[in-house]
Design an enzyme around this catalytic site. Sequence first.
Site, PDB file in Angstrom:
ATOM      1  N   CYS A  89       0.850  -1.002   0.024  1.00 56.89           N
ATOM      2  CA  CYS A  89      -0.016  -0.027   0.018  1.00 56.89           C
ATOM      3  C   CYS A  89       0.942   1.250  -0.047  1.00 56.89           C
ATOM      4  O   CYS A  89       0.514   2.268  -0.280  1.00 56.89           O
ATOM      5  CB  CYS A  89      -1.078   0.003   1.056  1.00 56.89           C
ATOM      6  SG  CYS A  89      -2.195  -1.360   1.166  1.00 56.89           S
ATOM      7  N   HIS A 338      -9.094   3.901  -1.236  1.00 53.12           N
ATOM      8  CA  HIS A 338      -7.684   3.608  -1.313  1.00 53.12           C
ATOM      9  C   HIS A 338      -7.430   2.522  -2.407  1.00 53.12           C
ATOM     10  O   HIS A 338      -7.506   1.439  -2.633  1.00 53.12           O
ATOM     11  CB  HIS A 338      -7.334   2.791   0.075  1.00 53.12           C
ATOM     12  CG  HIS A 338      -6.211   2.095   0.148  1.00 53.12           C
ATOM     13  ND1 HIS A 338      -5.051   2.640  -0.174  1.00 53.12           N
ATOM     14  CD2 HIS A 338      -5.857   0.935   0.824  1.00 53.12           C
ATOM     15  CE1 HIS A 338      -4.023   1.838   0.069  1.00 53.12           C
ATOM     16  NE2 HIS A 338      -4.382   0.800   0.776  1.00 53.12           N
ATOM     17  N   CYS A 368       0.506   2.260   6.720  1.00 52.20           N
ATOM     18  CA  CYS A 368       0.852   0.902   6.978  1.00 52.20           C
ATOM     19  C   CYS A 368       0.535   0.028   5.531  1.00 52.20           C
ATOM     20  O   CYS A 368       0.221   0.431   4.599  1.00 52.20           O
ATOM     21  CB  CYS A 368      -0.213   0.468   8.045  1.00 52.20           C
ATOM     22  SG  CYS A 368      -2.084   0.388   7.060  1.00 52.20           S
TER      23      CYS A 368
END
Length: 382
Positions: A89, A338, A368
Amino acid sequence: MSDAYIVGAVRTPVGKNRGNFSAVHPVDLGAHVLRALMERTGVEPGSVDDVIFGCVSPVGAQAFNIARNSWLSAGLPESVPGTTIDRQCGSSQQAIHFAAQAVQSGSQDLVVAGGVEVMSRVPIGSTATLGMQAGMGNPLGSDGWLERFGDQQMDQFRGAELIAEQWDISREEMESFALSSHERAAAAITAGHFDLEIAPYGDVTTDQGPRPGGTPEKLAGLDPLAAGGRLTAALASQISDGAAVLLIASERAVKEYGLTPLARIHTMAVVGSDPVLMLTGPIPATAAALKKSGLDLGDIDHIEINEAFASVVLAWQRETGADMTRVNPLGGALALGHPLGATGARLMTTMVHELHRTGGRYGLQLMCEGGGMANATIIERI
């Protein structure tokens, strides 16, 4: 060592799952923001030294080096190379780090950093699932991995649930945070706070994810993701589509090309963390970045921490004591979405523009990441 400056930052609106971008080729989204970046900065494209993109699922339409494909599809010079990276990510935040490091080292002067992901077309985990279906093996099936971790479930959903349990974060607390994220995002859209950073794609001019008007009663009625668990779909980041890019420049390039710096890359850090909990990395990453920078958390005017799950942000806040009025003030991934490989660059784009709108000096971005890692970046508004 040269300072590294952000001299341009632009993004698409973030599309929701099966929304307006679901039929758009990911390369076309990447090409769109690249063209917009070149136009807005006025940089001669041939002077760019490299293009670094994050993409978490480089398979199918996102395969074969989407950074290079997006640059060429944008009609930009063949002489400029590109590469695609995967830090899960945090991929496009890492792209920003690599670009800044190249500039700071003096080896390059103008580097594009960004990312793209169309999750509607290329679902999360596709690289693993398609490979396993084709008999190519399990990425978590090596002898060394099994000896160390066994065959236990290793994914972000379990990690987020374990975090909620370990920090004893209630479902009601997470739902309150989620409602706030949607309210902040909707208010920001209404006020036009995202307008300067967005390059509309066709008739898509604004983010599709925020759902204002939610209530505690509606969220309380949702089923948990796992039987007996605390997390629901409303407490997890949305599946999304989008792209974002920034232009990182050296002091020499700023002077030579007459560029206007928006911010200086002040501090960069990356850490590893427990791969089972997986998503706790922002806690040590915050400590690492602040130690390197010589700043205190109270010096930071704007914080963007990716809302992968509500439990991630709330556990981080408990450990750091962060002032939540400064955290994701325009909403986060629970509302805005996201798009994996694009999110790091999307957050940075938003933070840069918001620091200029509010007059803040320092911004901190945290992400994260799968496998138990986290990037932290501190920028200083110019």
